[in-house]
Design a protein around this motif. Structure first.
Motif, PDB file in Angstrom:
ATOM      1  N   ALA A 180      23.527 -20.269 -48.130  1.00 52.56           N
ATOM      2  CA  ALA A 180      23.748 -20.272 -46.681  1.00 52.56           C
ATOM      3  C   ALA A 180      24.689 -21.399 -46.303  1.00 52.56           C
ATOM      4  O   ALA A 180      24.843 -22.376 -47.038  1.00 52.56           O
ATOM      5  CB  ALA A 180      22.419 -20.451 -45.966  1.00 52.56           C
ATOM      6  N   ARG A 181      25.315 -21.219 -45.141  1.00 54.26           N
ATOM      7  CA  ARG A 181      26.152 -22.307 -44.600  1.00 54.26           C
ATOM      8  C   ARG A 181      25.775 -22.480 -43.141  1.00 54.26           C
ATOM      9  O   ARG A 181      25.511 -21.501 -42.436  1.00 54.26           O
ATOM     10  CB  ARG A 181      27.632 -21.958 -44.767  1.00 54.26           C
ATOM     11  CG  ARG A 181      28.560 -22.998 -44.183  1.00 54.26           C
ATOM     12  CD  ARG A 181      29.988 -22.867 -44.714  1.00 54.26           C
ATOM     13  NE  ARG A 181      30.162 -23.519 -45.994  1.00 54.26           N
ATOM     14  CZ  ARG A 181      30.953 -23.064 -46.968  1.00 54.26           C
ATOM     15  NH1 ARG A 181      31.636 -21.958 -46.802  1.00 54.26           N
ATOM     16  NH2 ARG A 181      31.074 -23.728 -48.097  1.00 54.26           N
ATOM     17  N   ASP A 233      32.101 -19.143 -37.514  1.00 55.01           N
ATOM     18  CA  ASP A 233      32.055 -17.690 -37.402  1.00 55.01           C
ATOM     19  C   ASP A 233      30.749 -17.194 -38.035  1.00 55.01           C
ATOM     20  O   ASP A 233      30.622 -17.114 -39.245  1.00 55.01           O
ATOM     21  CB  ASP A 233      33.284 -17.091 -38.134  1.00 55.01           C
ATOM     22  CG  ASP A 233      33.391 -15.591 -37.912  1.00 55.01           C
ATOM     23  OD1 ASP A 233      32.561 -15.044 -37.150  1.00 55.01           O
ATOM     24  OD2 ASP A 233      34.293 -14.966 -38.506  1.00 55.01           O
ATOM     25  N   GLN A 234      29.756 -16.909 -37.165  1.00 53.43           N
ATOM     26  CA  GLN A 234      28.438 -16.501 -37.669  1.00 53.43           C
ATOM     27  C   GLN A 234      28.479 -15.107 -38.285  1.00 53.43           C
ATOM     28  O   GLN A 234      28.972 -14.183 -37.646  1.00 53.43           O
ATOM     29  CB  GLN A 234      27.427 -16.435 -36.520  1.00 53.43           C
ATOM     30  CG  GLN A 234      26.919 -17.776 -36.059  1.00 53.43           C
ATOM     31  CD  GLN A 234      25.657 -17.618 -35.215  1.00 53.43           C
ATOM     32  OE1 GLN A 234      24.760 -16.866 -35.572  1.00 53.43           O
ATOM     33  NE2 GLN A 234      25.589 -18.324 -34.103  1.00 53.43           N
ATOM     34  N   VAL A 287      33.790 -12.308 -47.355  1.00 54.73           N
ATOM     35  CA  VAL A 287      33.669 -12.938 -46.037  1.00 54.73           C
ATOM     36  C   VAL A 287      34.014 -14.433 -46.121  1.00 54.73           C
ATOM     37  O   VAL A 287      34.726 -14.973 -45.262  1.00 54.73           O
ATOM     38  CB  VAL A 287      32.256 -12.709 -45.451  1.00 54.73           C
ATOM     39  CG1 VAL A 287      31.938 -13.706 -44.352  1.00 54.73           C
ATOM     40  CG2 VAL A 287      32.144 -11.296 -44.907  1.00 54.73           C
ATOM     41  N   LEU A 288      33.534 -15.095 -47.177  1.00 57.22           N
ATOM     42  CA  LEU A 288      33.840 -16.531 -47.334  1.00 57.22           C
ATOM     43  C   LEU A 288      35.349 -16.727 -47.459  1.00 57.22           C
ATOM     44  O   LEU A 288      35.939 -17.612 -46.839  1.00 57.22           O
ATOM     45  CB  LEU A 288      33.143 -17.093 -48.583  1.00 57.22           C
ATOM     46  CG  LEU A 288      31.640 -17.316 -48.471  1.00 57.22           C
ATOM     47  CD1 LEU A 288      31.049 -17.652 -49.836  1.00 57.22           C
ATOM     48  CD2 LEU A 288      31.313 -18.421 -47.470  1.00 57.22           C
ATOM     49  N   GLY A 295      41.153 -20.250 -41.384  1.00 64.11           N
ATOM     50  CA  GLY A 295      40.904 -21.630 -40.949  1.00 64.11           C
ATOM     51  C   GLY A 295      39.539 -21.767 -40.290  1.00 64.11           C
ATOM     52  O   GLY A 295      39.274 -22.740 -39.581  1.00 64.11           O
ATOM     53  N   GLU A 296      38.664 -20.772 -40.539  1.00 62.09           N
ATOM     54  CA  GLU A 296      37.317 -20.829 -39.951  1.00 62.09           C
ATOM     55  C   GLU A 296      36.301 -21.024 -41.060  1.00 62.09           C
ATOM     56  O   GLU A 296      36.655 -21.056 -42.235  1.00 62.09           O
ATOM     57  CB  GLU A 296      37.037 -19.513 -39.212  1.00 62.09           C
ATOM     58  CG  GLU A 296      37.935 -19.328 -38.010  1.00 62.09           C
ATOM     59  CD  GLU A 296      37.754 -17.956 -37.374  1.00 62.09           C
ATOM     60  OE1 GLU A 296      37.137 -17.073 -37.990  1.00 62.09           O
ATOM     61  OE2 GLU A 296      38.274 -17.785 -36.267  1.00 62.09           O
ATOM     62  N   PHE A 297      35.023 -21.168 -40.673  1.00 62.16           N
ATOM     63  CA  PHE A 297      34.010 -21.183 -41.723  1.00 62.16           C
ATOM     64  C   PHE A 297      32.847 -20.287 -41.329  1.00 62.16           C
ATOM     65  O   PHE A 297      32.365 -20.330 -40.196  1.00 62.16           O
ATOM     66  CB  PHE A 297      33.575 -22.611 -42.101  1.00 62.16           C
ATOM     67  CG  PHE A 297      32.898 -23.392 -41.022  1.00 62.16           C
ATOM     68  CD1 PHE A 297      31.517 -23.604 -41.069  1.00 62.16           C
ATOM     69  CD2 PHE A 297      33.617 -23.928 -39.970  1.00 62.16           C
ATOM     70  CE1 PHE A 297      30.885 -24.325 -40.089  1.00 62.16           C
ATOM     71  CE2 PHE A 297      32.993 -24.660 -38.979  1.00 62.16           C
ATOM     72  CZ  PHE A 297      31.616 -24.857 -39.037  1.00 62.16           C
ATOM     73  N   ALA A 298      32.466 -19.426 -42.289  1.00 60.87           N
ATOM     74  CA  ALA A 298      31.378 -18.474 -42.027  1.00 60.87           C
ATOM     75  C   ALA A 298      30.054 -19.214 -42.081  1.00 60.87           C
ATOM     76  O   ALA A 298      29.825 -20.033 -42.972  1.00 60.87           O
ATOM     77  CB  ALA A 298      31.399 -17.387 -43.097  1.00 60.87           C
ATOM     78  N   THR A 299      29.162 -18.954 -41.115  1.00 56.53           N
ATOM     79  CA  THR A 299      27.838 -19.584 -41.150  1.00 56.53           C
ATOM     80  C   THR A 299      26.748 -18.516 -41.117  1.00 56.53           C
ATOM     81  O   THR A 299      26.978 -17.386 -40.708  1.00 56.53           O
ATOM     82  CB  THR A 299      27.618 -20.555 -39.967  1.00 56.53           C
ATOM     83  OG1 THR A 299      27.611 -19.806 -38.756  1.00 56.53           O
ATOM     84  CG2 THR A 299      28.629 -21.669 -39.941  1.00 56.53           C
TER      85      THR A 299
END
Ligand SMILES: Cc1ncc(C[n+]2csc(CCOP(=O)(O)OP(=O)(O)O)c2C)c(N)n1
Ligand code: SF4
Ligand SMILES: [Mg+2]
Length: 345
Positions: A180-181, A233-234, A287-288, A295-299
């Motif tokens: 998870a992130r 970005d959930q 997705v990752l 430039g986003e990060f998936a959470t």
């Protein structure tokens, strides 16, 4: 006039919240690591975790100091830099009934400890492994760590010219079973993820973006509060229902994904993007990669495999934890050795 007796609020094992607290933090005010400690306190209290059965593990760094600030009555082992996984493995082999809670940093894990991290992820040791990720070595004054993004800058203006390690992608590729992130500022998501991680039997790896206010919270950093808030970005909203709560959740089929965890707790991923399936390894990696390219990060819960055999289960150990076995149980009588020697003659 009748005197009202105020009953103190307790959890499922009859403990009050303050029991889950630790010493007063010595970290900088506003450090993301402090918020993560608060979430750990809440999650352990809400899940009715027995503090006497917890072993807190860490390496070296500001992040690795933080176990001193939660679960003050639990066992603790502040190990050598990057070497927490081997100490954790030993602790769990000695007493498989413990709950292992590890806190590391992006430097502790991604640099000096990368070898140990790699083997921990492929072994599926039962441990909650949290990386408090600030993209720098906070304790030694803010140098770039291996999770710092290409092109991000130090406070001095120095530009990072190396690509980052994505600890989530690496963990998934290596066989981790819960990845998870999250972001230290996202109270609700982090609370649900920590509770789910405590319900998972196997390695639960959480990479939590945790800004360093002293060395890495400026414009040009991709690990600052401002950047994290605007680039998250959930993969889906998360609802966690613990095994001891009999709640049925109503949802529209097709928009929510239910995942049952080892202890019977359930996770509901709501409003998932295009039917995101966290049990699909390739989709998780895609997705990752795609979010990073933007430039986003998936959470959220990126990947989960709830039914994998964990490291201890795979060893087929006796029921009694090894640490509690008597000498008679573990030392074969002299006649056994004599028979073995005879077999060679
Ligand atoms: C063997 C060894 N090498 C180097 C150091 C110096 N050192 C201490 S903490 C640290 C990095 C910490 O970074 P991170 O794990 O990201 O934790 P943070 O302080 O950012 O939370 C380093 C290189 C050390 N203590 N021991
Ligand atoms: S130096 Fe950075 S990581 Fe360390 S306590 Fe201060 S804000 Fe946190
Ligand atoms: Mg760090």
């Amino acid at each position: 006039m009748p005197t009202a007796i105020l009953k103190k609020k307790t959890n499922t094992i009859g403990l009050e919240l303050p029991v889950y607290r630790g010493g007063k933090t010595t970290l900088c005010a506003g450090c993301g690591h402090n918020a993560i400690s608060e979430r750990i306190i809440d999650a352990c209290y809400q899940m009715g975790v027995d503090p006497g059965q917890v072993v807190k593990l860490s390496g070296i760094g500001c992040s690795s100091k933080s176990p001193a600030y939660f679960l003050g009555s639990s066992h603790g082992f502040n190990t050598v830099h990057g070497r927490m996984p081997s100490i954790g493995t030993g602790a769990m082999l000695a007493n498989k009934n413990l709950v292992a809670l590890g806190v590391s940093g992006d430097g502790d894990t991604g640099a000096i400890g990368i070898g140990q991290f790699v083997h921990l992820m492929r072994r599926n040791l039962p441990i909650v492994y949290i990386i408090e990720d600030n993209g720098c070595y906070g304790l030694t004054k803010g140098q770039f760590s291996p999770t710092a993004d290409l092109g991000s800058t130090l406070k001095t203006g120095v530009v990072n010219d190396l690509p980052p390690i994505d600890t989530c992608a690496l963990a998934i590729q290596l066989g981790a079973t819960f990845v998870a992130r999250s972001f230290s500022g996202d109270k609700k998501q982090l609370n649900s993820l920590l509770k789910a991680a405590l319900s998972h039997r196997g390695t639960a790896m959480l990479d939590v973006l945790s800004p360093c206010v002293t060395f890495n919270d400026h414009e040009g950093s991709t690990k600052s509060y401002a950047y994290a808030k605007s680039h998250q970005d959930q993969v889906g909203e998360l609802d966690f229902v613990p095994h001891f709560e009999d709640i049925s959740v109503e949802y529209e089929p097709g928009t929510t994904r239910e995942v049952e965890l080892h202890d019977g707790s359930r996770l509901y991923l709501k409003k998932v993007e295009e039917g995101y399936d966290p049990t699909d390894k390739m989709q998780s990696l895609r997705v990752l990669h795609e979010t990073h390219e933007r430039g986003e990060f998936a959470t959220g819960l990126i990947y989960v495999k709830p039914d994998a055999t964990d490291f201890i289960g795979g060893l087929n150990l006796v029921d009694e934890p090894l640490a509690f076995l008597n000498e008679e149980d573990v030392r074969p009588p002299a006649s056994v050795l004599t028979d073995i020697m005879k077999s060679f003659s």
